[in-house]
Motif scaffolding. Structure first.
Motif, PDB file in Angstrom:
ATOM      1  N   LYS A 213       7.577   0.896 -12.818  1.00 36.70           N
ATOM      2  CA  LYS A 213       8.207   1.651 -11.709  1.00 36.70           C
ATOM      3  C   LYS A 213       7.781   1.137 -10.208  1.00 36.70           C
ATOM      4  N   TYR A 214       6.419   0.726 -10.182  1.00 38.12           N
ATOM      5  CA  TYR A 214       6.152   0.121  -9.134  1.00 38.12           C
ATOM      6  C   TYR A 214       6.564  -1.457  -8.552  1.00 38.12           C
ATOM      7  N   THR A 215       6.526  -1.972  -9.779  1.00 41.09           N
ATOM      8  CA  THR A 215       7.348  -3.330  -9.695  1.00 41.09           C
ATOM      9  C   THR A 215       8.788  -3.170  -9.069  1.00 41.09           C
ATOM     10  N   GLU A 216       9.543  -2.292  -9.554  1.00 40.15           N
ATOM     11  CA  GLU A 216      10.960  -2.013  -9.394  1.00 40.15           C
ATOM     12  C   GLU A 216      11.326  -1.691  -7.847  1.00 40.15           C
ATOM     13  N   GLU A 217      10.301  -0.835  -7.457  1.00 43.41           N
ATOM     14  CA  GLU A 217      10.343  -0.553  -6.231  1.00 43.41           C
ATOM     15  C   GLU A 217       9.941  -1.575  -5.155  1.00 43.41           C
ATOM     16  N   PHE A 218       8.773  -2.021  -5.327  1.00 40.56           N
ATOM     17  CA  PHE A 218       8.242  -3.103  -4.447  1.00 40.56           C
ATOM     18  C   PHE A 218       9.341  -4.264  -4.289  1.00 40.56           C
ATOM     19  N   ASN A 219       9.909  -4.560  -5.399  1.00 42.47           N
ATOM     20  CA  ASN A 219      10.838  -5.746  -5.462  1.00 42.47           C
ATOM     21  C   ASN A 219      11.890  -5.354  -4.438  1.00 42.47           C
ATOM     22  N   LEU A 220      12.339  -4.021  -4.358  1.00 41.16           N
ATOM     23  CA  LEU A 220      13.387  -3.711  -3.196  1.00 41.16           C
ATOM     24  C   LEU A 220      12.947  -4.266  -2.110  1.00 41.16           C
ATOM     25  N   TYR A 221      11.874  -3.888  -1.549  1.00 44.13           N
ATOM     26  CA  TYR A 221      11.218  -4.474  -0.432  1.00 44.13           C
ATOM     27  C   TYR A 221      11.129  -5.891  -0.241  1.00 44.13           C
ATOM     28  N   LEU A 222      10.656  -6.653  -1.329  1.00 41.77           N
ATOM     29  CA  LEU A 222      10.374  -8.099  -1.405  1.00 41.77           C
ATOM     30  C   LEU A 222      11.822  -8.904  -1.190  1.00 41.77           C
ATOM     31  N   ASP A 223      13.021  -8.200  -1.627  1.00 42.73           N
ATOM     32  CA  ASP A 223      14.104  -8.851  -1.668  1.00 42.73           C
ATOM     33  C   ASP A 223      14.367  -9.061  -0.110  1.00 42.73           C
TER      34      ASP A 223
ATOM     35  N   LYS B 259       0.782  -1.114  -0.131  1.00 44.66           N
ATOM     36  CA  LYS B 259      -0.110   0.001  -0.093  1.00 44.66           C
ATOM     37  C   LYS B 259       0.773   1.227   0.043  1.00 44.66           C
ATOM     38  N   LYS B 260       1.864   1.197   0.841  1.00 43.24           N
ATOM     39  CA  LYS B 260       2.732   2.423   1.004  1.00 43.24           C
ATOM     40  C   LYS B 260       3.436   2.747  -0.421  1.00 43.24           C
ATOM     41  N   THR B 261       3.990   1.726  -0.953  1.00 43.43           N
ATOM     42  CA  THR B 261       4.579   1.885  -2.422  1.00 43.43           C
ATOM     43  C   THR B 261       3.668   2.439  -3.280  1.00 43.43           C
ATOM     44  N   ALA B 262       2.462   2.128  -3.419  1.00 39.85           N
ATOM     45  CA  ALA B 262       1.444   2.617  -4.379  1.00 39.85           C
ATOM     46  C   ALA B 262       1.180   4.045  -4.009  1.00 39.85           C
ATOM     47  N   GLU B 263       1.021   4.528  -2.684  1.00 38.13           N
ATOM     48  CA  GLU B 263       0.613   5.698  -2.232  1.00 38.13           C
ATOM     49  C   GLU B 263       1.715   6.612  -2.711  1.00 38.13           C
ATOM     50  N   LYS B 264       2.929   6.380  -2.293  1.00 44.26           N
ATOM     51  CA  LYS B 264       4.232   6.847  -2.745  1.00 44.26           C
ATOM     52  C   LYS B 264       4.130   7.367  -4.527  1.00 44.26           C
ATOM     53  N   GLN B 265       3.798   6.305  -4.953  1.00 44.87           N
ATOM     54  CA  GLN B 265       3.768   6.830  -6.460  1.00 44.87           C
ATOM     55  C   GLN B 265       2.388   7.179  -7.054  1.00 44.87           C
ATOM     56  N   GLU B 266       1.416   7.768  -6.284  1.00 41.73           N
ATOM     57  CA  GLU B 266       0.181   8.060  -6.707  1.00 41.73           C
ATOM     58  C   GLU B 266      -0.522   6.989  -7.268  1.00 41.73           C
ATOM     59  N   LEU B 267      -0.546   5.967  -6.792  1.00 42.23           N
ATOM     60  CA  LEU B 267      -1.475   4.955  -7.539  1.00 42.23           C
ATOM     61  C   LEU B 267      -2.392   4.205  -6.306  1.00 42.23           C
ATOM     62  N   LYS B 268      -3.446   4.017  -6.909  1.00 41.80           N
ATOM     63  CA  LYS B 268      -4.343   3.359  -5.873  1.00 41.80           C
ATOM     64  C   LYS B 268      -4.113   1.699  -5.829  1.00 41.80           C
ATOM     65  N   PHE B 269      -3.978   1.582  -4.455  1.00 45.09           N
ATOM     66  CA  PHE B 269      -3.891  -0.028  -4.059  1.00 45.09           C
ATOM     67  C   PHE B 269      -5.268  -0.623  -4.318  1.00 45.09           C
ATOM     68  N   ILE B 270      -5.145  -1.675  -4.876  1.00 48.97           N
ATOM     69  CA  ILE B 270      -6.648  -2.314  -4.941  1.00 48.97           C
ATOM     70  C   ILE B 270      -6.401  -3.648  -4.103  1.00 48.97           C
ATOM     71  N   LYS B 271      -5.645  -4.452  -4.420  1.00 46.07           N
ATOM     72  CA  LYS B 271      -5.504  -5.634  -3.388  1.00 46.07           C
ATOM     73  C   LYS B 271      -4.109  -6.485  -3.839  1.00 46.07           C
ATOM     74  N   ILE B 272      -3.731  -7.258  -2.791  1.00 45.32           N
ATOM     75  CA  ILE B 272      -2.739  -8.331  -2.832  1.00 45.32           C
ATOM     76  C   ILE B 272      -2.831  -9.511  -2.634  1.00 45.32           C
ATOM     77  N   TYR B 273      -2.725 -10.438  -3.188  1.00 46.61           N
ATOM     78  CA  TYR B 273      -2.836 -11.907  -2.896  1.00 46.61           C
ATOM     79  C   TYR B 273      -2.004 -13.039  -3.397  1.00 46.61           C
ATOM     80  N   LEU B 274      -1.948 -14.271  -2.760  1.00 45.25           N
ATOM     81  CA  LEU B 274      -0.856 -15.164  -3.298  1.00 45.25           C
ATOM     82  C   LEU B 274      -1.902 -16.132  -3.702  1.00 45.25           C
ATOM     83  N   ASP B 275      -1.560 -16.784  -4.784  1.00 48.89           N
ATOM     84  CA  ASP B 275      -2.113 -18.075  -5.287  1.00 48.89           C
ATOM     85  C   ASP B 275      -1.145 -19.107  -6.037  1.00 48.89           C
ATOM     86  N   ASN B 276      -1.641 -20.308  -5.933  1.00 47.55           N
ATOM     87  CA  ASN B 276      -0.910 -21.278  -6.288  1.00 47.55           C
ATOM     88  C   ASN B 276      -1.628 -22.095  -7.414  1.00 47.55           C
ATOM     89  N   ILE B 277      -1.142 -22.061  -8.503  1.00 49.04           N
ATOM     90  CA  ILE B 277      -1.594 -22.757  -9.543  1.00 49.04           C
ATOM     91  C   ILE B 277      -0.727 -23.741 -10.416  1.00 49.04           C
TER      92      ILE B 277
END
Length: 148
Positions: free
Chosen positions: A53-63, A12-30
């Motif tokens: 841009k979002y993916t690059e910044e959020f990936n830094l956190y995910l690492d 959510k914070k990463t989205a807000e920082k980039q002025e994007l609207k966060f809708i949802k996050i979820y994990l699935d296993n297919i």
């Protein structure tokens, strides 16, 4: 699997920082492949550059995220071109083509007016322009549509 509150908050914070609207996050296993999905949007529609841009910044956190201690794919995307409008102000969608469901009826047209009480759509029947004013309290569903 539940995602950690810290992970959700960072998405959510990463989205807000980039002025994007966060809708949802979820994990699935297919078929044994775990995918972490992040759905984002913004007024006027989200672009591929926004997603990148979002993916690059959020990936830094995910690492450094320890709760995801297994292989997974990250999928950041938009809700799609024909998304439903839920909690956003309808006024943000003036001049957009949409389908509005209300009182067991459906109208597909362009939003030309919106105020506190109702909305007005312009549409055509057999080439003749029509307008429909709909009370907001009667609306059960609104979806953006692609006009062909």
């Amino acid at each position: 699997m539940n995602l950690s509150p810290q992970l959700v908050e960072q998405a959510k914070k990463t989205a807000e920082k980039q002025e994007l609207k966060f809708i949802k996050i979820y994990l699935d296993n297919i078929d044994g492949t775990k995918t972490l999905h992040v759905i984002l949007d913004k007024k006027g529609g989200i672009s591929l550059d926004d997603i990148t841009k979002y993916t690059e910044e959020f990936n830094l956190y995910l690492d450094s995220e320890t709760s995801l201690n297994f292989p997974y794919q990250l999928d950041c995307s938009s809700p799609g071109a024909e998304k439903g409008i839920t909690d956003e102000p309808i006024e943000d969608y003036l001049n957009e083509y949409m389908e509005v469901s209300y009182l067991n009826k459906k109208v597909v047209g362009t939003l030309i007016e919106a105020n506190q009480e109702d909305i007005t759509l312009k549409y055509f029947i057999k080439g003749r322009p029509k307008k429909e004013t709909i009370s907001k309290k009667d609306i059960t569903k609104i979806e953006l549509k692609i006009k062909f």
